[in-house]
Every structure is written in structure tokens, then in C-alpha cells.
Design a protein around this motif. Structure first.
Motif, PDB file in Angstrom:
ATOM      1  N   ARG A   1       0.325  11.550   2.947  1.00  0.00           N
ATOM      2  CA  ARG A   1      -0.638  12.411   3.635  1.00  0.00           C
ATOM      3  C   ARG A   1      -1.283  13.355   2.623  1.00  0.00           C
ATOM      4  O   ARG A   1      -0.598  14.046   1.893  1.00  0.00           O
ATOM      5  N   ASN A   2      -2.619  13.356   2.572  1.00  0.00           N
ATOM      6  CA  ASN A   2      -3.402  14.158   1.628  1.00  0.00           C
ATOM      7  C   ASN A   2      -3.009  13.880   0.177  1.00  0.00           C
ATOM      8  O   ASN A   2      -3.134  14.744  -0.689  1.00  0.00           O
ATOM      9  N   GLY A   3      -2.517  12.692  -0.079  1.00  0.00           N
ATOM     10  CA  GLY A   3      -2.119  12.309  -1.434  1.00  0.00           C
ATOM     11  C   GLY A   3      -2.621  10.919  -1.769  1.00  0.00           C
ATOM     12  O   GLY A   3      -3.711  10.528  -1.361  1.00  0.00           O
ATOM     13  N   ILE A   4      -1.795  10.179  -2.475  1.00  0.00           N
ATOM     14  CA  ILE A   4      -2.220   8.849  -2.926  1.00  0.00           C
ATOM     15  C   ILE A   4      -2.428   7.901  -1.754  1.00  0.00           C
ATOM     16  O   ILE A   4      -1.805   8.020  -0.701  1.00  0.00           O
TER      17      ILE A   4
ATOM     18  N   ALA B   1      -7.210  -4.724   2.823  1.00  0.00           N
ATOM     19  CA  ALA B   1      -5.814  -4.980   3.166  1.00  0.00           C
ATOM     20  C   ALA B   1      -5.326  -3.964   4.186  1.00  0.00           C
ATOM     21  O   ALA B   1      -5.837  -2.846   4.250  1.00  0.00           O
ATOM     22  N   LYS B   2      -4.323  -4.352   4.955  1.00  0.00           N
ATOM     23  CA  LYS B   2      -3.720  -3.440   5.932  1.00  0.00           C
ATOM     24  C   LYS B   2      -2.670  -2.576   5.245  1.00  0.00           C
ATOM     25  O   LYS B   2      -1.800  -3.097   4.553  1.00  0.00           O
ATOM     26  N   PRO B   3      -2.718  -1.256   5.444  1.00  0.00           N
ATOM     27  CA  PRO B   3      -1.696  -0.378   4.878  1.00  0.00           C
ATOM     28  C   PRO B   3      -0.319  -0.623   5.499  1.00  0.00           C
ATOM     29  O   PRO B   3       0.700  -0.426   4.861  1.00  0.00           O
TER      30      PRO B   3
ATOM     31  N   ALA C   1      -5.393  -0.906  -7.019  1.00  0.00           N
ATOM     32  CA  ALA C   1      -6.665  -0.463  -6.448  1.00  0.00           C
ATOM     33  C   ALA C   1      -6.435   0.820  -5.660  1.00  0.00           C
ATOM     34  O   ALA C   1      -5.361   1.014  -5.085  1.00  0.00           O
ATOM     35  N   GLU C   2      -7.426   1.683  -5.651  1.00  0.00           N
ATOM     36  CA  GLU C   2      -7.328   2.919  -4.877  1.00  0.00           C
ATOM     37  C   GLU C   2      -8.290   2.845  -3.703  1.00  0.00           C
ATOM     38  O   GLU C   2      -9.309   2.146  -3.750  1.00  0.00           O
ATOM     39  N   HIS C   3      -7.940   3.571  -2.644  1.00  0.00           N
ATOM     40  CA  HIS C   3      -8.768   3.552  -1.440  1.00  0.00           C
ATOM     41  C   HIS C   3     -10.203   3.910  -1.793  1.00  0.00           C
ATOM     42  O   HIS C   3     -10.451   4.767  -2.640  1.00  0.00           O
ATOM     43  N   ILE C   4     -11.146   3.270  -1.143  1.00  0.00           N
ATOM     44  CA  ILE C   4     -12.563   3.476  -1.452  1.00  0.00           C
ATOM     45  C   ILE C   4     -12.983   4.928  -1.232  1.00  0.00           C
ATOM     46  O   ILE C   4     -13.940   5.411  -1.839  1.00  0.00           O
TER      47      ILE C   4
ATOM     48  N   VAL D   1       0.856  -1.178   0.000  1.00  0.00           N
ATOM     49  CA  VAL D   1       0.000   0.000   0.000  1.00  0.00           C
ATOM     50  C   VAL D   1       0.896   1.233   0.000  1.00  0.00           C
ATOM     51  O   VAL D   1       1.789   1.366   0.840  1.00  0.00           O
ATOM     52  N   HIS D   2       0.672   2.101  -0.970  1.00  0.00           N
ATOM     53  CA  HIS D   2       1.404   3.370  -1.076  1.00  0.00           C
ATOM     54  C   HIS D   2       0.497   4.460  -0.511  1.00  0.00           C
ATOM     55  O   HIS D   2      -0.648   4.590  -0.946  1.00  0.00           O
ATOM     56  N   GLU D   3       1.022   5.215   0.454  1.00  0.00           N
ATOM     57  CA  GLU D   3       0.201   6.253   1.076  1.00  0.00           C
ATOM     58  C   GLU D   3       1.027   7.499   1.326  1.00  0.00           C
ATOM     59  O   GLU D   3       2.151   7.426   1.813  1.00  0.00           O
TER      60      GLU D   3
END
Length: 158
Positions: free
Chosen positions: A33-36, A61-63, A90-93, A29-31
């Protein structure tokens, strides 16, 4: 955590859904803050439940190891290595909020402003919102905008 597959219309993620994707070889999971906030997963095309994965399916899935599992909506399925493996993106819901326009309205508290995202939505908004902020203030949305933009910190957002 082994990722769990859910059908397109799912909105409760407390079961094993359509099944656990036990043959997954990687799930990242790519995360920002206030982005992808996106998932990239690889699995064999002969793997269990691969044939059930379709565009719009949801993967839980767990980030990261110490975080709560999150739902991600599949937007890409690419077969690789002579069609023996597949990369699933997949992108976060929460990205669905980009597709929900909210018409102008005014609210006198943060809670009423959040409720307005649902009651003034031009399309069905399947999300619910809450806050523990109790102080009064004026929220004034003067032009139509996406629900996500109203939440994500742009000028004049909640």
C-alpha cells in the motif's frame, strides 16, 4: 491468468496485444500500500514472444487471482542459466506519473484539482482522472511537483 505482452505505446488493454506469454514459468506481483507495485516474471529465452519483449514493453497481468489485470512497464530483462531463461521486471504503469511535472495551480473542488493535473502538466499527461467526491474545498499547489506525488498522500496532495 497468462500474462499478455503489449507494445511500448499501448494504452488500451482489451485485446491479446502482441500475444500471450504462455511459456512463462512464474509471474509474481509485489505490492505494498502506497509503496512498490512491481511484476517479476521468468520465462525461457526460447519461449513464444520472448524476442518481442523489450525495455518499455507493457505486460498485462493480475496482481492476484481475484483482481483486475494491471499493466506493468518492463524496465529490466536479465538472462540467467546460461542464457536459457530470463527474469523480466516491470513496474506498474502508474509509475509514469513520477515523470510528469505539474506546475502550480489552484482548484475549488476535487474534480477540478484532478483536471488540473492534466491541464497544468509541463509534459503530456496520457492519464485521465475522476472522483465521486462532490464537496467543495480549496486545493493549492504552490510549487512544481510530480503528478504521482500530488495523488499519493504527501503533505498538501489531493
Amino acid at each position: 491468468m497468462i500474462p499478455i505482452l503489449f507494445s511500448k505505446g499501448s494504452n488500451v488493454f482489451t485485446s491479446n496485444g502482441q500475444g500471450r506469454l504462455t511459456d512463462t514459468t512464474s509471474c509474481i506481483v509485489h505490492e505494498q500500500r502506497n509503496g512498490i507495485f512491481e511484476l517479476e516474471m521468468e520465462m525461457p529465452t526460447a519461449g513464444i514472444h520472448f524476442d518481442d519483449i523489450e525495455l518499455g514493453s507493457i505486460i498485462l497481468a493480475k496482481p492476484s487471482p481475484n483482481r483486475t489485470a494491471q499493466p506493468f512497464r518492463v524496465y529490466s530483462i536479465q538472462k540467467t542459466m546460461g542464457d536459457m531463461m530470463a527474469t523480466i521486471c516491470a513496474e506498474h504503469i502508474g509509475y509514469q506519473l513520477n515523470m510528469i511535472p505539474v506546475m502550480p495551480f489552484t482548484a475549488s473542488t476535487a474534480n477540478l484539482a484532478l483536471q488540473g493535473l492534466v491541464s497544468h502538466a509541463a509534459e503530456t499527461n496520457p492519464f485521465t482522472f475522476w472522483t465521486d467526491v462532490t464537496r467543495a474545498g480549496t486545493y493549492n499547489q504552490t510549487i512544481p511537483s510530480s503528478a504521482r506525488a500530488r495523488l499519493q498522500g504527501e503533505q498538501g496532495s489531493i
